[in-house]
Design a protein around this motif. Structure first.
Motif, short mmCIF file in Angstrom:
data_model
loop_
_atom_site.label_atom_id
_atom_site.label_comp_id
_atom_site.label_asym_id
_atom_site.label_seq_id
_atom_site.Cartn_x
_atom_site.Cartn_y
_atom_site.Cartn_z
N UNK A 1 -8.23 -8.78 6.15
CA UNK A 1 -9.22 -8.14 5.29
C UNK A 1 -9.83 -6.93 5.98
N UNK A 2 -9.76 -5.78 5.32
CA UNK A 2 -10.26 -4.53 5.91
C UNK A 2 -10.05 -3.40 4.92
N UNK A 3 -10.62 -2.26 5.24
CA UNK A 3 -10.27 -1.02 4.55
C UNK A 3 -9.09 -0.43 5.32
N UNK A 4 -8.03 -0.13 4.59
CA UNK A 4 -6.82 0.40 5.20
C UNK A 4 -6.75 1.91 4.96
N UNK A 5 -6.46 2.63 6.04
CA UNK A 5 -6.41 4.08 6.01
C UNK A 5 -5.02 4.58 6.38
N UNK A 6 -4.59 5.58 5.66
CA UNK A 6 -3.37 6.31 5.99
C UNK A 6 -3.78 7.54 6.80
N UNK A 7 -2.97 7.90 7.79
CA UNK A 7 -3.30 9.03 8.64
C UNK A 7 -2.03 9.81 9.00
N UNK A 8 -2.21 11.08 9.32
CA UNK A 8 -1.08 11.93 9.67
C UNK A 8 -1.41 12.77 10.89
N UNK A 9 -0.38 13.04 11.69
CA UNK A 9 -0.55 13.85 12.88
C UNK A 9 0.64 14.76 13.08
N UNK A 10 0.41 15.87 13.80
CA UNK A 10 1.50 16.78 14.14
C UNK A 10 2.31 16.24 15.31
N UNK A 11 1.76 15.29 16.04
CA UNK A 11 2.44 14.76 17.22
C UNK A 11 3.75 14.08 16.84
N UNK A 12 4.71 14.15 17.75
CA UNK A 12 6.01 13.55 17.51
C UNK A 12 6.08 12.10 17.98
N UNK B 1 0.84 -1.19 0.00
CA UNK B 1 0.00 0.00 0.00
C UNK B 1 0.88 1.24 0.00
N UNK B 2 0.41 2.26 -0.70
CA UNK B 2 1.13 3.53 -0.71
C UNK B 2 0.18 4.65 -0.31
N UNK B 3 0.75 5.66 0.30
CA UNK B 3 -0.01 6.84 0.71
C UNK B 3 0.75 8.06 0.22
N UNK B 4 0.14 8.77 -0.72
CA UNK B 4 0.74 9.99 -1.24
C UNK B 4 0.22 11.17 -0.44
N UNK B 5 1.12 12.01 0.04
CA UNK B 5 0.72 13.16 0.83
C UNK B 5 1.01 14.45 0.06
N UNK B 6 0.18 15.44 0.27
CA UNK B 6 0.37 16.74 -0.36
C UNK B 6 -0.20 17.82 0.55
N UNK B 7 0.11 19.06 0.21
CA UNK B 7 -0.34 20.17 1.03
C UNK B 7 0.73 20.53 2.06
N UNK B 8 0.31 20.88 3.26
CA UNK B 8 1.22 21.32 4.31
C UNK B 8 1.85 20.13 5.02
N UNK C 1 -6.81 9.62 4.90
CA UNK C 1 -7.12 9.33 3.52
C UNK C 1 -8.50 8.71 3.40
N UNK C 2 -8.88 8.40 2.18
CA UNK C 2 -10.22 7.86 1.94
C UNK C 2 -10.29 6.36 2.14
N UNK C 3 -9.14 5.71 2.22
CA UNK C 3 -9.10 4.28 2.46
C UNK C 3 -8.96 3.47 1.18
N UNK C 4 -8.36 2.29 1.33
CA UNK C 4 -8.23 1.36 0.21
C UNK C 4 -8.56 -0.05 0.71
N UNK C 5 -9.34 -0.77 -0.07
CA UNK C 5 -9.84 -2.08 0.36
C UNK C 5 -8.78 -3.16 0.12
N UNK C 6 -8.56 -3.96 1.16
CA UNK C 6 -7.71 -5.14 1.05
C UNK C 6 -8.56 -6.35 1.42
N UNK C 7 -8.64 -7.30 0.51
CA UNK C 7 -9.41 -8.51 0.75
C UNK C 7 -8.51 -9.72 0.55
N UNK C 8 -8.45 -10.57 1.58
CA UNK C 8 -7.60 -11.75 1.54
C UNK C 8 -8.50 -12.97 1.60
N UNK C 9 -8.47 -13.77 0.56
CA UNK C 9 -9.30 -14.97 0.51
C UNK C 9 -8.51 -16.17 1.04
N UNK C 10 -9.24 -17.10 1.61
CA UNK C 10 -8.60 -18.29 2.20
C UNK C 10 -8.46 -19.41 1.18
#
Length: 124
Positions: free
Chosen positions: A91-102, A20-27, A115-124
Motif C-alpha cells: 500500500x502506497x502512492x506509486x510514482x512513475x519517474x524518468x531520467x536521462x541517465x543510462x 499500473x501504466x505511465x503515459x509519457x509525452x513531450x521530449x 508523475x503525480x502518483x496513483x494510490x494503491x491500497x491493499x486490504x488484508x
C-alpha cells in the motif's frame, strides 16, 4: 520537458493483481531510463523497479522481485508495472519517474521528471 501521467491504481485485496501504466509525452527522446517508486504514509519514497528504454534491461527492489514486472512500449511511450500477489505492505502512492541517465539507477534524486502518483491500497 517531459510529462508523466500514471493510472491504474485502486483498492484491492491481498493476493490480487493490479497493472499500473505511465503515459509519457513531450521530449521523451531525452529520457533513457524509467522507474517506479512508491511512498507509504509516514515513510520515505522508495525504489520499486527500473527499466532502460533501449534494450529493456530491468532491476527490482528485493521486496517486489518475483511479484512485480516492469515493461515498456517504446512505440506508445508507455511504461507499465504489473503487480501480482499484492500484500498490505504494498500500500502506497506509486510514482512513475524518468531520467536521462543510462544506468539502472535506484536513487530518486537521479530522476528529473515525475508523475503525480496513483494510490494503491491493499486490504488484508
Amino acid at each position: 520537458q517531459v510529462q508523466l501521467v500514471e493510472s491504474g491504481g485502486g483498492l484491492v485485496q491481498a493476493g490480487d493483481s493490479l497493472r499500473l501504466s505511465c503515459a509519457t509525452s513531450g521530449r521523451t527522446f531525452s529520457t533513457n531510463t524509467m522507474g517506479w517508486f512508491r511512498q507509504a504514509p509516514g515513510k520515505e519514497r522508495e525504489f520499486v523497479a527500473v527499466i532502460r528504454r533501449s534494450g529493456g534491461s530491468t532491476y527490482y527492489a528485493d521486496s517486489v522481485k518475483g511479484r512485480f514486472t516492469i515493461s515498456r512500449d517504446v512505440a506508445k511511450n508507455t511504461v507499465s508495472l504489473q503487480m501480482n500477489s499484492l500484500k498490505p505492505e504494498d500500500t502506497a502512492v506509486y510514482y512513475c519517474a524518468a531520467t536521462k541517465l543510462l544506468g539502472l539507477t535506484t536513487t530518486a534524486d537521479d530522476y528529473n521528471y515525475w508523475g503525480q502518483g496513483t494510490q494503491v491500497t491493499v486490504s488484508s
